[in-house]
Design a protein around this motif. Structure first.
Motif, PDB file in Angstrom:
ATOM      1  N   LYS A 159       0.831  -1.200   0.000  1.00  0.00           N
ATOM      2  CA  LYS A 159       0.000   0.000   0.000  1.00  0.00           C
ATOM      3  C   LYS A 159       0.868   1.253   0.000  1.00  0.00           C
ATOM      4  CE  LYS A 159      -2.255   0.921   3.781  1.00  0.00           C
ATOM      5  NZ  LYS A 159      -3.268   0.876   4.869  1.00  0.00           N
ATOM      6  N   VAL A 160       2.009   1.173   0.672  1.00  0.00           N
ATOM      7  CA  VAL A 160       3.007   2.244   0.669  1.00  0.00           C
ATOM      8  C   VAL A 160       4.314   1.661   0.153  1.00  0.00           C
ATOM      9  CG1 VAL A 160       4.360   3.827   2.098  1.00  0.00           C
ATOM     10  CG2 VAL A 160       1.920   3.505   2.563  1.00  0.00           C
ATOM     11  N   VAL A 161       4.956   2.358  -0.766  1.00  0.00           N
ATOM     12  CA  VAL A 161       6.222   1.906  -1.345  1.00  0.00           C
ATOM     13  C   VAL A 161       7.330   2.836  -0.870  1.00  0.00           C
ATOM     14  CG1 VAL A 161       7.502   1.476  -3.475  1.00  0.00           C
ATOM     15  CG2 VAL A 161       5.064   0.948  -3.359  1.00  0.00           C
ATOM     16  N   ILE A 162       8.371   2.253  -0.310  1.00  0.00           N
ATOM     17  CA  ILE A 162       9.502   3.032   0.201  1.00  0.00           C
ATOM     18  C   ILE A 162      10.752   2.653  -0.583  1.00  0.00           C
ATOM     19  CG2 ILE A 162      11.025   3.394   2.185  1.00  0.00           C
ATOM     20  CD1 ILE A 162       8.552   3.158   3.951  1.00  0.00           C
ATOM     21  N   THR A 163      11.460   3.649  -1.070  1.00  0.00           N
ATOM     22  CA  THR A 163      12.724   3.411  -1.765  1.00  0.00           C
ATOM     23  C   THR A 163      13.883   3.815  -0.868  1.00  0.00           C
ATOM     24  OG1 THR A 163      12.692   5.609  -2.806  1.00  0.00           O
ATOM     25  CG2 THR A 163      11.678   3.802  -4.023  1.00  0.00           C
ATOM     26  N   MET A 164      14.960   3.093  -0.974  1.00  0.00           N
ATOM     27  CA  MET A 164      16.164   3.440  -0.229  1.00  0.00           C
ATOM     28  C   MET A 164      17.372   2.851  -0.939  1.00  0.00           C
ATOM     29  SD  MET A 164      15.474   0.983   3.086  1.00  0.00           S
ATOM     30  CE  MET A 164      16.500   2.029   4.084  1.00  0.00           C
TER      31      MET A 164
END
Length: 318
Positions: free
Chosen positions: A86-91
């Motif tokens: 539902k939430v996409v986090i890039t790192m």
């Protein structure tokens, strides 16, 4: 699924196990359902072997391996396509982005109903000349051209609502300007968060002068696309009509002068204004045709693959 963590990487085999364990610790502490997607952008070290081992140990780990190095933007684009959270986090994979920031980023997206939260590395541990100064120039130029008042466009640590990453197309060096791409697609709820930046623990930076130059060229591209992507004829048609009008005026002046004021004088082809008028009308016609072709291409746009995946793991995992 609550969160997808998308991690592009190039030759980061030393940091992957530590990064994986850190992310898992944060997810379990906050009881998040999650997936970790590693995109190996053509590494020549043991990065892919480490990803395969992590996938066997943890069914929440997925991996894609490019046949060669296509760049961070292509890696992110591939990760976005398969992300299910539902939430996409890039790192980044170099441990300079802290997974401890994930809960707050997730909370900002979900509780404040934001489309995108961009990290701001207010205190950096990079080389001031090699990375800090170019980043400041990038950010100043990006703020000026995009209208987004973000301090750190280039921070790899960002959080997105799922709908955002499914709507944008990241290519070239456009990963720097994903907030601008999102804004151009109509996602206006964009904010930033001060995040912790850490000194690189393993390996060496991949930043070089070519990325500095390419980044500025892509900034010009994204400015143009922001203004004229949907109506290329508005720019090229105007410039073409303007150039053709100037050339026509020169030609008209020369014709009147020859017919009425200087009928037995030197030939038109002996006058430099004649060639200036011809060149202006030719350029004007070409610009007009460029706008027309741009409109045709826009209406028959195709999504061609810009990378080839040679291996993948974990795609059947839930």
């Amino acid at each position: 699924m609550n969160i997808s963590v998308v991690i592009p990487l190039l030759n980061e085999d030393e940091s992957l196990n530590e990064l994986h364990d850190w992310i898992v610790k944060v997810m379990q502490a906050n009881q998040f359902s999650y997936e970790i997607i590693f995109i190996d952008d053509g590494s020549t070290d043991n990065s892919w072997q480490v990803i395969e081992q992590l996938s066997k140990k943890n069914t929440s780990v997925k991996g894609l391996r490019f046949q060669q190095n296509y760049g961070k933007s292509q890696a992110l684009n591939a990760g976005f396509k398969i992300a299910k959270g539902k939430v996409v986090i890039t790192m980044d994979a170099d441990l300079q982005d802290s997974p401890d920031e994930i809960p707050e980023l997730y909370k900002q997206i979900t509780e404040n109903d934001l489309d995108l939260v961009s990290g701001w590395k207010k205190k950096r541990y990079d080389s001031k000349i090699r990375k800090n100064l170019p980043s400041k120039l990038f950010n100043a130029a990006a703020r000026k051209t995009s209208g987004l008042k973000l301090h750190d466009f280039n921070c790899g640590l960002k959080a997105y609502k799922k709908e955002v990453i499914k709507s944008i197309d990241v290519y070239g060096e456009m990963h720097r300007y994903i907030p601008v791409l999102a804004k151009n697609e109509g996602f206006q709820k964009i904010d930033e968060k001060v995040v912790q930046h850490q000194a690189r623990k393993y390996g060496t930076t991949k930043f070089g002068m070519d990325r500095f130059i390419n980044g500025f060229l892509d900034l010009i591209t994204i400015w143009f696309l922001s203004k004229f992507a949907k109506r290329p004829m508005h720019l090229f048609g105007f410039l073409g009509s303007f150039m053709f009008f100037i050339g026509f005026c020169f030609a008209l002046y020369l014709g009147i002068d020859k017919l009425f004021f200087n009928p037995v004088g030197r030939l038109l082809t002996d006058r430099p204004q004649f060639y200036a008028s011809i060149v202006a009308m030719i350029i004007g016609t070409q610009l007009f045709l460029a706008g027309f072709l741009g409109e045709l291409i826009l209406r028959s746009k195709r999504n061609d693959a810009r990378y080839k995946i040679s291996m993948e793991v974990g795609q059947n995992n839930n």
